[in-house]
Design a protein around this motif. Sequence first.
Motif, PDB file in Angstrom:
ATOM      1  N   PHE A 190      -4.226   5.253  -1.343  1.00 36.62           N
ATOM      2  CA  PHE A 190      -5.087   4.268  -0.674  1.00 36.62           C
ATOM      3  C   PHE A 190      -5.092   4.569   0.823  1.00 36.62           C
ATOM      4  CE2 PHE A 190      -4.477   1.716  -4.513  1.00 36.62           C
ATOM      5  CZ  PHE A 190      -5.749   1.163  -4.672  1.00 36.62           C
ATOM      6  N   LEU A 222      -8.353  -1.570  -0.746  1.00 37.08           N
ATOM      7  CA  LEU A 222      -7.312  -2.591  -0.732  1.00 37.08           C
ATOM      8  C   LEU A 222      -7.831  -3.836  -0.014  1.00 37.08           C
ATOM      9  CD1 LEU A 222      -4.445  -2.770  -1.789  1.00 37.08           C
ATOM     10  CD2 LEU A 222      -3.627  -2.094   0.464  1.00 37.08           C
ATOM     11  N   ARG A 255       0.848  -1.209   0.000  1.00 33.37           N
ATOM     12  CA  ARG A 255       0.000   0.000   0.000  1.00 33.37           C
ATOM     13  C   ARG A 255       0.882   1.257   0.000  1.00 33.37           C
ATOM     14  NH1 ARG A 255      -2.227   3.953   3.303  1.00 33.37           N
ATOM     15  NH2 ARG A 255      -0.860   3.398   5.024  1.00 33.37           N
ATOM     16  N   CYS A 279      -7.419  -6.486   2.429  1.00 34.44           N
ATOM     17  CA  CYS A 279      -6.500  -6.546   3.581  1.00 34.44           C
ATOM     18  C   CYS A 279      -6.383  -7.941   4.193  1.00 34.44           C
ATOM     19  CB  CYS A 279      -6.968  -5.594   4.682  1.00 34.44           C
ATOM     20  SG  CYS A 279      -7.159  -3.913   4.105  1.00 34.44           S
TER      21      CYS A 279
END
Length: 420
Positions: free
Chosen positions: A293, A349, A274, A351
């Motif tokens: 992000f 994103l 990220r 995760c």
Amino acid sequence: MFSPSQEELCALNKEPVKYGELVVLGYNGSLPNGDRGRRKSRFALYKRSKASGVKPSTVHVISTPQASKAISSKGHHSISYTLSRSQTVIVEYIHDKDTDMFQVGRSTESPIDFVVTDTISGNQNNDETQITQSTISRFACRIVCDRNPPYTARIFAAGFDSSKNIFLGEKAAKWKNPDGHMDGLTTNGVLVMHPKGGFTEESKPGVWREISVCGDVYTLRETRSAQQRGKLVENETNILQDGSLIDLCGATLLWRTADGLLHTPTQKHIEALRQEINAARPQCPVGLNTLAFPSINRKDVVEEKQPWAYLSCGHVHGYHNWGHRSDTEANERECPMCRTVGPYVPLWLGCEAGFYVDAGPPTHAFTPCGHVCSEKSAKYWSQIPLPHGTHAFHPACPFCATQLSGEHNCVKLIFQGPID
């Protein structure tokens, strides 16, 4: 150089042996209201200090309810198969020093190690969206792990309740096998799919099967709760492998072996990816503002710098409020770069590291939800048919359980770098 095995690592660190982990599909690293106690999005199975497994022992054929009660109350684990009002077969189970047993289900009673509730697609899981009637069994399944290497894990339908009993009533599908032992299926069944080739970017989806109370493998019933069982599949087993999927009719779990997890990216790795994307300062090609992000801890709130994408073409932009097509649906927009019309969504994103098949950079987004992960992970999940309702199957985003759509179920993202 080979990475050390799970056993060697545990010996070095003096940690208990980890058999594997169950990860619930549809959650991006935790439950929406936070993980609490036995209710969480990911559950690790460790070798217990004392063996907790059981194995079948004496079989009793009973003709009176009193006799059946007398056996059930002896303190042993038992499975009761009610054949008619006047006949019940009870199989007693005794302690097995070589295995550990873990139970999964909707019940919050103490025999359940991992409490699972219905997954609502699109992460709409908050207190307002209560399921009116769950289809997940209170005592859904049990996973039995060998306490000695290679720590094989096997899955069985149904779990023992607080009185250590599994009860298959008159209406449940049950039968006597040719070798004489009783077996049965739970109401909505426990389905399992082992991917072909393990859990890697080269894997292909396997065939969904149903697992019986005694761990045999059957083809699927005509409908989820039909009385008639499928056909016995003799050359397949109930042994879980890395990437096996377990469907409990309302929630689907991914099984990751301890060795498989050693080769999976960690939360730290995803955070580094990220930061790497953000460090490249991707820009909105129209507004020329820098995009970023949001941090993993803020994965629910759309932020000002959040990247958005046109999912038909993959062009990444910042948020803007134009490009609406009055003749199309509300979320259909025209991309200013290539004039393609399609959904325009914020990117999030992915995760939950357990869903990644490799440690590649996050370059692809699922359509239509906008969760981003590596190319190989996106392509893997885009081809996996997951059970939906009582008889449908379709691919879904592993991070939010949204049904996938579009030409390939995912799209390659096109970022624009800074102009300077």
